[in-house]
Design a protein around this motif. Structure first.
Motif, PDB file in Angstrom:
ATOM      1  N   ALA A 101       0.834  -1.208   0.000  1.00  0.00           N
ATOM      2  CA  ALA A 101       0.000   0.000   0.000  1.00  0.00           C
ATOM      3  C   ALA A 101       0.866   1.255   0.000  1.00  0.00           C
ATOM      4  O   ALA A 101       0.589   2.209  -0.741  1.00  0.00           O
ATOM      5  CB  ALA A 101      -0.942  -0.002   1.197  1.00  0.00           C
ATOM      6  N   ALA A 102       1.924   1.257   0.793  1.00  0.00           N
ATOM      7  CA  ALA A 102       2.818   2.421   0.850  1.00  0.00           C
ATOM      8  C   ALA A 102       3.501   2.646  -0.488  1.00  0.00           C
ATOM      9  O   ALA A 102       3.571   3.790  -0.977  1.00  0.00           O
ATOM     10  CB  ALA A 102       3.863   2.225   1.948  1.00  0.00           C
ATOM     11  N   ALA A 103       3.998   1.595  -1.103  1.00  0.00           N
ATOM     12  CA  ALA A 103       4.675   1.719  -2.398  1.00  0.00           C
ATOM     13  C   ALA A 103       3.700   2.175  -3.479  1.00  0.00           C
ATOM     14  O   ALA A 103       4.031   3.011  -4.318  1.00  0.00           O
ATOM     15  CB  ALA A 103       5.326   0.394  -2.780  1.00  0.00           C
ATOM     16  N   ALA A 104       2.482   1.646  -3.446  1.00  0.00           N
ATOM     17  CA  ALA A 104       1.465   2.047  -4.416  1.00  0.00           C
ATOM     18  C   ALA A 104       1.121   3.524  -4.256  1.00  0.00           C
ATOM     19  O   ALA A 104       1.061   4.276  -5.244  1.00  0.00           O
ATOM     20  CB  ALA A 104       0.215   1.179  -4.265  1.00  0.00           C
ATOM     21  N   THR A 111      -4.388   0.751  -3.319  1.00  0.00           N
ATOM     22  CA  THR A 111      -4.711  -0.666  -3.224  1.00  0.00           C
ATOM     23  C   THR A 111      -6.082  -0.795  -2.573  1.00  0.00           C
ATOM     24  O   THR A 111      -6.662   0.197  -2.123  1.00  0.00           O
ATOM     25  CB  THR A 111      -3.676  -1.436  -2.364  1.00  0.00           C
ATOM     26  N   GLY A 112      -6.558  -2.017  -2.478  1.00  0.00           N
ATOM     27  CA  GLY A 112      -7.836  -2.274  -1.817  1.00  0.00           C
ATOM     28  C   GLY A 112      -7.689  -2.559  -0.337  1.00  0.00           C
ATOM     29  O   GLY A 112      -8.586  -3.128   0.275  1.00  0.00           O
ATOM     30  N   ILE A 113      -6.581  -2.129   0.257  1.00  0.00           N
ATOM     31  CA  ILE A 113      -6.332  -2.414   1.672  1.00  0.00           C
ATOM     32  C   ILE A 113      -7.382  -1.789   2.595  1.00  0.00           C
ATOM     33  O   ILE A 113      -7.658  -2.309   3.668  1.00  0.00           O
ATOM     34  CB  ILE A 113      -4.906  -1.981   2.099  1.00  0.00           C
ATOM     35  N   ARG A 114      -7.998  -0.690   2.157  1.00  0.00           N
ATOM     36  CA  ARG A 114      -8.997  -0.005   2.993  1.00  0.00           C
ATOM     37  C   ARG A 114     -10.436  -0.401   2.639  1.00  0.00           C
ATOM     38  O   ARG A 114     -11.365  -0.012   3.334  1.00  0.00           O
ATOM     39  CB  ARG A 114      -8.828   1.511   2.847  1.00  0.00           C
ATOM     40  N   TRP A 115     -10.634  -1.143   1.561  1.00  0.00           N
ATOM     41  CA  TRP A 115     -11.979  -1.467   1.089  1.00  0.00           C
ATOM     42  C   TRP A 115     -12.709  -2.352   2.081  1.00  0.00           C
ATOM     43  O   TRP A 115     -12.254  -3.419   2.454  1.00  0.00           O
ATOM     44  CB  TRP A 115     -11.922  -2.146  -0.263  1.00  0.00           C
ATOM     45  N   GLY A 116     -13.853  -1.871   2.529  1.00  0.00           N
ATOM     46  CA  GLY A 116     -14.680  -2.617   3.469  1.00  0.00           C
ATOM     47  C   GLY A 116     -14.281  -2.460   4.926  1.00  0.00           C
ATOM     48  O   GLY A 116     -14.935  -3.005   5.799  1.00  0.00           O
ATOM     49  N   PRO A 144      -6.706  -6.369  -0.726  1.00  0.00           N
ATOM     50  CA  PRO A 144      -5.517  -5.563  -0.446  1.00  0.00           C
ATOM     51  C   PRO A 144      -4.381  -5.680  -1.457  1.00  0.00           C
ATOM     52  O   PRO A 144      -3.499  -4.832  -1.477  1.00  0.00           O
ATOM     53  CB  PRO A 144      -5.061  -6.083   0.915  1.00  0.00           C
ATOM     54  N   THR A 145      -4.393  -6.689  -2.320  1.00  0.00           N
ATOM     55  CA  THR A 145      -3.314  -6.816  -3.311  1.00  0.00           C
ATOM     56  C   THR A 145      -3.692  -6.191  -4.654  1.00  0.00           C
ATOM     57  O   THR A 145      -2.877  -6.148  -5.565  1.00  0.00           O
ATOM     58  CB  THR A 145      -2.915  -8.293  -3.525  1.00  0.00           C
ATOM     59  N   HIS A 146      -4.916  -5.698  -4.760  1.00  0.00           N
ATOM     60  CA  HIS A 146      -5.377  -5.029  -5.979  1.00  0.00           C
ATOM     61  C   HIS A 146      -4.815  -3.615  -6.020  1.00  0.00           C
ATOM     62  O   HIS A 146      -4.900  -2.886  -5.033  1.00  0.00           O
ATOM     63  CB  HIS A 146      -6.909  -4.991  -5.998  1.00  0.00           C
ATOM     64  N   ILE A 147      -4.262  -3.223  -7.168  1.00  0.00           N
ATOM     65  CA  ILE A 147      -3.719  -1.876  -7.363  1.00  0.00           C
ATOM     66  C   ILE A 147      -4.418  -1.235  -8.548  1.00  0.00           C
ATOM     67  O   ILE A 147      -4.595  -1.873  -9.595  1.00  0.00           O
ATOM     68  CB  ILE A 147      -2.203  -1.916  -7.651  1.00  0.00           C
ATOM     69  N   GLN A 148      -4.765   0.061  -8.408  1.00  0.00           N
ATOM     70  CA  GLN A 148      -5.422   0.796  -9.490  1.00  0.00           C
ATOM     71  C   GLN A 148      -5.064   2.277  -9.402  1.00  0.00           C
ATOM     72  O   GLN A 148      -4.563   2.736  -8.382  1.00  0.00           O
ATOM     73  CB  GLN A 148      -6.930   0.595  -9.432  1.00  0.00           C
ATOM     74  N   PRO A 149      -5.342   3.022 -10.481  1.00  0.00           N
ATOM     75  CA  PRO A 149      -5.028   4.455 -10.479  1.00  0.00           C
ATOM     76  C   PRO A 149      -6.015   5.247  -9.628  1.00  0.00           C
ATOM     77  O   PRO A 149      -7.103   4.772  -9.302  1.00  0.00           O
ATOM     78  CB  PRO A 149      -5.143   4.853 -11.953  1.00  0.00           C
ATOM     79  N   THR A 150      -5.621   6.469  -9.309  1.00  0.00           N
ATOM     80  CA  THR A 150      -6.488   7.373  -8.558  1.00  0.00           C
ATOM     81  C   THR A 150      -7.002   8.514  -9.427  1.00  0.00           C
ATOM     82  O   THR A 150      -7.887   9.246  -9.009  1.00  0.00           O
ATOM     83  CB  THR A 150      -5.732   7.993  -7.365  1.00  0.00           C
TER      84      THR A 150
END
Length: 164
Positions: A101-104, A111-116, A144-150
């Motif tokens: 998450a930090a690197a992303a 990342t999806g680390i905060r989702w839900g 949490p391992t999913h990465i996407q743009p903002t």
């Protein structure tokens, strides 16, 4: 997975990404590898049929997402990856997930680390990342391992807009 195979897989999957997103994901991979972690791109571009299966199996919640983005000619231009810990793909540690998450976030991604995660607990994730407390006891989101743009939404990506 053997190191050479992991690197080959990452190189292959990176080619499925839209170029500016690819550069950002490469930065994430480099940052994690610098810390002696072994990130592996499990999924990048995904067909709509595969996305429907992911939804059916509870691994996705939408029928068209960043994994499904293509150019007008159908060439994959994915704007999402699932970046697993190759040393523990089925059960990544909080250490790996927080560093991911930090690197992303440093690369302008999320990342999806905060989702839900309940709103009152999200601050714990933020504090852990800011203080580099990679073993913090925090609640982890559902992807949490999913990465996407903002800087682009799924609807914008579907309409042809891409991140800068």
């Amino acid at each position: 997975m053997k190191e050479a195979d992991r690197k080959k897989r990452n190189s292959s999957r990176l080619l499925e990404l839209y170029p500016t997103f690819r550069v950002r994901v490469e930065k994430v991979i480099d940052a994690l590898e610098t810390k002696k972690l072994r990130p592996r791109i499990q999924d990048a571009w995904r067909s709509l049929a595969d996305q429907a299966i992911a939804v059916k199996n509870g691994h996705a919640k939408i029928l068209f997402g960043f994994h499904n983005v293509t150019a007008s000619d159908g060439t994959p231009e994915a704007l999402a990856v699932d970046l697993l810990d190759d040393d523990s793909p089925l059960s990544p540690s909080k250490n790996y997930l927080l560093q991911l998450a930090a690197a992303a976030e440093a690369a302008g991604l999320i990342t999806g680390i905060r989702w839900g995660v309940p709103k009152k607990l999200i601050g714990g994730i933020d504090v852990a990342i800011a203080s580099q407390d990679w073993d913090a006891h925090v609640k982890i989101g559902w992807d949490p391992t999913h990465i996407q743009p903002t800087d682009v939404t799924v609807a914008q990506a579907k309409a042809g807009q891409r991140p800068a």
